[in-house]
Design an enzyme around this catalytic site. Sequence first.
Site, PDB file in Angstrom:
ATOM      1  CE1 TYR A 102     -18.456 -14.376  26.542  1.00 58.65           C
ATOM      2  CE2 TYR A 102     -19.251 -14.700  24.315  1.00 58.65           C
ATOM      3  CZ  TYR A 102     -19.089 -13.893  25.415  1.00 58.65           C
ATOM      4  OH  TYR A 102     -19.564 -12.603  25.377  1.00 58.65           O
ATOM      5  N   PRO A 118     -29.114  -7.292  24.418  1.00 56.65           N
ATOM      6  CG  PRO A 118     -28.936  -8.260  22.301  1.00 56.65           C
ATOM      7  CD  PRO A 118     -28.286  -8.247  23.660  1.00 56.65           C
ATOM      8  CG  LEU A 119     -33.170 -10.219  22.812  1.00 54.98           C
ATOM      9  CD1 LEU A 119     -33.229 -11.729  22.651  1.00 54.98           C
ATOM     10  CD2 LEU A 119     -34.193  -9.552  21.923  1.00 54.98           C
ATOM     11  N   GLY A 120     -32.735  -7.371  26.758  1.00 50.23           N
ATOM     12  CA  GLY A 120     -33.117  -6.959  28.096  1.00 50.23           C
ATOM     13  C   GLY A 120     -32.974  -8.016  29.157  1.00 50.23           C
TER      14      GLY A 120
END
Length: 282
Positions: A60, A206-208
């Site tokens: 990252y 996790p939030l799509g």
Amino acid sequence: MVDHVWRLGGDLPVRRLGLGTGGLVGPGYWGPRGSRAEARALLRTAVERGVTLVDTADNYGPDLAEELIAEALHPYGDRLVVATKGGVVRTGPDRWHVAGRPEQLRAACEASLRRLRLEAIGLYQLHRFDPAVPMAEQLGALAELRAEGKIRHIGLDTVTVQELREALALVPVAAVQNPFNILERSSADVLRLCEERGIAFLPYYPLGSGALAREGAAAVSAVAAEHGAGPGQIALAWLLHHSPVLCPTPGTGSPVHLAENLDAATIHLTPRERAVLDALAP
């Protein structure tokens, strides 16, 4: 009641709702996103709000997210667990290749230790299996690092259920990271195996990743309205309710979104609401 604590590897307690650090670096996980001061402030705020699991990776930035974590949070104290990953080398925005030879994994882990200013990494995750290297050699390198005290627990990123079974025959696995959210449940079989074996499942996206605005938006929004919450908060609350091994680590560079994400832990979904949300994906 939802239990908000999970013990990684059976002995390392963390709050299940953590923080991912992909949002602290630029698009395609390349370069900076904002100022280093802003990133450090967000990390400190997360820990002040009770986050005890910070998830990152050496690629990252590359290197940048780990450096920011150390700048903001070192010395870490006894409660904070930093999870990082190795085995992928990033060469540009959204450009990377796997690097799973034992000597590469050792070098990557030792470089992360230096950047994070740690003697031992709480959770070290193999970012991808390298198809050119036998699984036993890749996991053997991590087992050696664990035996040397450089990592406490081994995790895997993006695995099939068969790969996880094969890995478990070679080393203890404390965590898995696969895509999973209220709309995307293709790793449900991996989740079931994690539940059986007491393995944490850190769902990524996790939030799509924006899908909430396109699919299932009406149903999620209706539940959100009942709680005076946003759709993203309901998506996180659903994960916390869906399985006790799910430990979402949503990433953000925004203090406002950070607060919203962490507030999701206070939302209690009723059985009826859970049934509505469960029905959004097969």
